[in-house]
Design an enzyme around this catalytic site. Structure first.
Site, mmCIF file in Angstrom:
data_model
loop_
_atom_site.group_PDB
_atom_site.id
_atom_site.type_symbol
_atom_site.label_atom_id
_atom_site.label_comp_id
_atom_site.label_asym_id
_atom_site.label_seq_id
_atom_site.Cartn_x
_atom_site.Cartn_y
_atom_site.Cartn_z
ATOM 1 N N ASN A 61 0.708 -1.067 0.085
ATOM 2 C CA ASN A 61 -0.145 0.150 0.062
ATOM 3 C C ASN A 61 0.897 1.403 0.157
ATOM 4 O O ASN A 61 1.566 1.436 1.054
ATOM 5 C CB ASN A 61 -1.000 0.021 1.255
ATOM 6 N N ARG B 95 -2.804 -1.934 -3.410
ATOM 7 C CA ARG B 95 -3.865 -1.264 -3.357
ATOM 8 C C ARG B 95 -3.702 -0.003 -4.403
ATOM 9 O O ARG B 95 -2.547 0.465 -4.583
ATOM 10 C CB ARG B 95 -3.761 -0.391 -1.889
ATOM 11 N N HIS C 2 -12.655 3.929 -0.666
ATOM 12 C CA HIS C 2 -12.689 3.062 0.542
ATOM 13 C C HIS C 2 -13.504 1.667 0.133
ATOM 14 O O HIS C 2 -13.917 0.966 0.955
ATOM 15 C CB HIS C 2 -13.427 3.697 1.712
ATOM 16 N N SER D 26 -8.770 8.659 8.974
ATOM 17 C CA SER D 26 -8.027 9.974 8.405
ATOM 18 C C SER D 26 -8.850 10.255 7.251
ATOM 19 O O SER D 26 -9.203 11.414 7.104
ATOM 20 C CB SER D 26 -6.814 9.991 8.465
ATOM 21 N N GLY D 27 -8.947 9.439 6.629
ATOM 22 C CA GLY D 27 -9.965 9.423 5.543
ATOM 23 C C GLY D 27 -11.462 8.882 6.137
ATOM 24 O O GLY D 27 -11.356 8.096 6.728
ATOM 25 N N ARG E 64 -9.252 16.935 4.886
ATOM 26 C CA ARG E 64 -10.027 17.223 3.758
ATOM 27 C C ARG E 64 -11.355 17.748 4.238
ATOM 28 O O ARG E 64 -11.958 17.195 5.155
ATOM 29 C CB ARG E 64 -10.106 16.037 2.816
ATOM 30 N N GLU F 167 -13.514 2.591 15.118
ATOM 31 C CA GLU F 167 -13.431 1.258 15.904
ATOM 32 C C GLU F 167 -13.025 1.691 17.300
ATOM 33 O O GLU F 167 -13.244 0.823 18.214
ATOM 34 C CB GLU F 167 -12.291 0.578 15.245
ATOM 35 N N GLU G 257 -8.379 -3.890 5.092
ATOM 36 C CA GLU G 257 -8.127 -3.686 3.655
ATOM 37 C C GLU G 257 -7.034 -4.730 3.083
ATOM 38 O O GLU G 257 -7.214 -5.161 1.977
ATOM 39 C CB GLU G 257 -8.083 -2.295 3.256
HETATM 40 P P1 AMP Z 1 -7.123 5.159 10.201
HETATM 41 O O1 AMP Z 1 -7.072 6.258 8.792
HETATM 42 O O2 AMP Z 1 -8.307 4.366 9.980
HETATM 43 O O3 AMP Z 1 -5.991 4.407 10.469
HETATM 44 O O4 AMP Z 1 -7.382 6.173 11.368
HETATM 45 C C1 AMP Z 1 -6.728 7.126 11.739
HETATM 46 C C2 AMP Z 1 -7.140 8.072 12.747
HETATM 47 O O5 AMP Z 1 -8.020 7.464 13.690
HETATM 48 C C3 AMP Z 1 -6.404 8.920 13.393
HETATM 49 O O6 AMP Z 1 -6.156 9.930 12.880
HETATM 50 C C4 AMP Z 1 -6.924 9.277 14.851
HETATM 51 O O7 AMP Z 1 -7.716 10.341 14.742
HETATM 52 C C5 AMP Z 1 -8.309 8.129 14.892
HETATM 53 N N1 AMP Z 1 -8.051 7.261 15.958
HETATM 54 C C6 AMP Z 1 -7.416 6.243 16.349
HETATM 55 N N2 AMP Z 1 -7.305 5.851 17.677
HETATM 56 C C7 AMP Z 1 -8.241 6.504 18.307
HETATM 57 C C8 AMP Z 1 -8.746 6.720 19.413
HETATM 58 N N3 AMP Z 1 -8.428 5.906 20.418
HETATM 59 N N4 AMP Z 1 -9.692 7.739 19.605
HETATM 60 C C9 AMP Z 1 -10.047 8.452 18.839
HETATM 61 N N5 AMP Z 1 -9.721 8.506 17.626
HETATM 62 C C10 AMP Z 1 -8.828 7.583 17.312
#
Ligand code: AMP
Length: 404
Positions: free
Chosen positions: A8, A92, A180, A210-211, A240, A330, A378
């Site tokens: 990725n 990806r 996604h 983050s997305g 974004r 999550e 993913e």
């Molecule tokens: P992802 O792009 O799916 O890896 O999600 C990343 C984002 O999840 C991070 O930028 C955080 O803002 C958010 N995140 C991860 N753990 C937590 C948590 N325990 N509480 C709130 N936000 C979280």
């Protein structure tokens, strides 16, 4: 032992995983790693299947100036130090354009076709294609599979696929693709194991990372998404803005004198939670901040999820379940609780204790609609697609045939 490498690649990092192929085609994650800081402060980090550290090495900037050199370093580390020789590589790839509605084994011709979509995803597509090209050049016999973030949404009806613009633009690819898709596909495949009856019905999945985007699943098929032509539309994200009046873009150009490149940078990097809070794109930081603008950013995020859920429920003509996934979905009990209260009018209520425990089923016994947390994967989806393309006779993809 046979293994599959999943790659990725982004603008400044390449993430990779190794899966071993076990009995009956089951896949088990052996290790995950990444090289980040490419072109600035390159660093290789990797851990084993149990999270045990395997590598943490810094490199001089000129040893890893770009993605192909990062791929070479990661590949040499896997081959020479761990004696891992994958039998195939799954990638990806963010954009499959209008025609690819499933993963495909890549050759030079496919890469050339995928290069056409660089204009549709300029910040992702070139980086996704770079490792494919470098492996084609160095290991031409190694099978490679491209898995697209758009493919799962190619089931959308014509009315969901269009913008109200002249047809010529739609024909050249200006469409509502949705992204996604690998995450939603994983959820759609996992839901029947968790809730077989619900999986056949109308489900909204909120991929909040983050997305961020949301997808309306009807019987496990995507019928609508909050994202469109690019991964900018829909929900606000880390950096974004999500849905924004195109008039704002015109204003930035005509009144602020911004070039197309400036506007692109602004929309992908300076907006969303980061822009609105003025503090951070990371939800964890915003949740612990007592600044007014951090609270506003969270309020806006939750409010827009509620609005978009209403839109998707309308597309589905009802709602039978709601699923949270990805980093925020999550892990943040607070955001889930706030989103659930936005969905109160749909009959959603949470069991606060189960929500705090991050249980699989977090709705209360009196909730009209069950609410689940389903961690997405993913990379596993990519590994599964890669294995099945290797082992099954390729099925004909009519759209893809037309594309070639
Ligand atoms: P992802 O792009 O799916 O890896 O999600 C990343 C984002 O999840 C991070 O930028 C955080 O803002 C958010 N995140 C991860 N753990 C937590 C948590 N325990 N509480 C709130 N936000 C979280």
């Amino acid at each position: 032992m046979d293994t599959i490498l999943v790659v990725n690649a982004g603008s400044s990092s390449v993430k990779f995983r190794i899966y071993s192929i076990e009995n009956e085609g089951m896949l088990r994650q052996q290790l995950k790693g990444q090289i980040d800081g490419i072109g600035s402060r390159p660093r290789l980090r990797a851990s084993g299947g149990e999270g045990d550290p395997l590598a943490d090495r810094a490199y001089p900037i000129d040893a890893v100036p770009d993605l192909p050199s990062a791929m070479e370093i990661a590949g040499a580390w896997l081959r020479d130090e761990l004696c891992i020789h994958p039998i195939a590589v799954g990638h990806r790839v963010v954009h499959g354009g209008p025609d690819y509605d499933r993963p495909i084994q890549v050759d030079h011709g496919v890469v050339t076709r995928l290069e056409r979509f660089i204009a549709l995803a300029p910040l992702h597509q070139p980086h996704n294609l770079a490792p494919i090209r470098s492996i084609l050049a160095n290991f031409p016999a190694l099978p490679q599979v491209a898995c697209f973030d758009t493919a799962f949404h190619r089931t959308h009806s014509a009315v969901a696929d269009h913008y109200a613009i002249p047809h010529g633009l739609h024909a050249e690819g200006v469409r509502r693709y949705g992204f996604h898709g690998l995450s939603y596909e994983y959820i759609a495949k996992t839901l029947p194991k968790i809730a077989p009856k619900i999986a056949k019905e109308r489900v909204i999945v909120a991929h909040l990372g983050s997305g961020a985007s949301m997808c309306a699943l009807s019987g496990g098929r995507s019928i609508e998404s909050t994202m469109g032509f690019t991964a900018l539309d829909g929900l606000p994200m880390g950096t974004r803005p999500g849905q924004i009046d195109p008039g704002v873009v015109l204003y930035l150009i005509s009144e602020k004198g911004m070039s197309a490149a400036n506007v692109q940078n602004f929309l992908y990097r300076d907006c969303g939670l980061k822009g609105l809070s003025g503090i951070s794109n990371d939800m964890r930081e915003l949740e612990t901040s007592d600044s007014f603008n951090a609270r506003l950013a969270i309020d806006y995020f939750v409010y827009r999820i509620g609005l978009n859920a209403g839109m998707l429920a309308a597309a589905l003509q009802g709602l039978d379940a709601f699923v949270f996934t990805a980093g925020i979905g999550e892990n943040s009990a607070t955001i889930r609780a706030r989103v659930a209260s936005q969905l109160g009018w749909l009959g959603v209520s949470l069991d606060q204790a189960e929500n705090a425990r991050h249980s699989r089923l977090i709705s209360g016994s009196n909730s009209r609609i069950p609410v689940y947390i389903v961690p997405t994967d993913e990379e596993l989806m990519i590994a599964q697609h890669t294995l099945s393309l290797l082992t099954k006779r390729p099925t004909t993809n009519a759209r893809q045939e037309r594309a070639s």
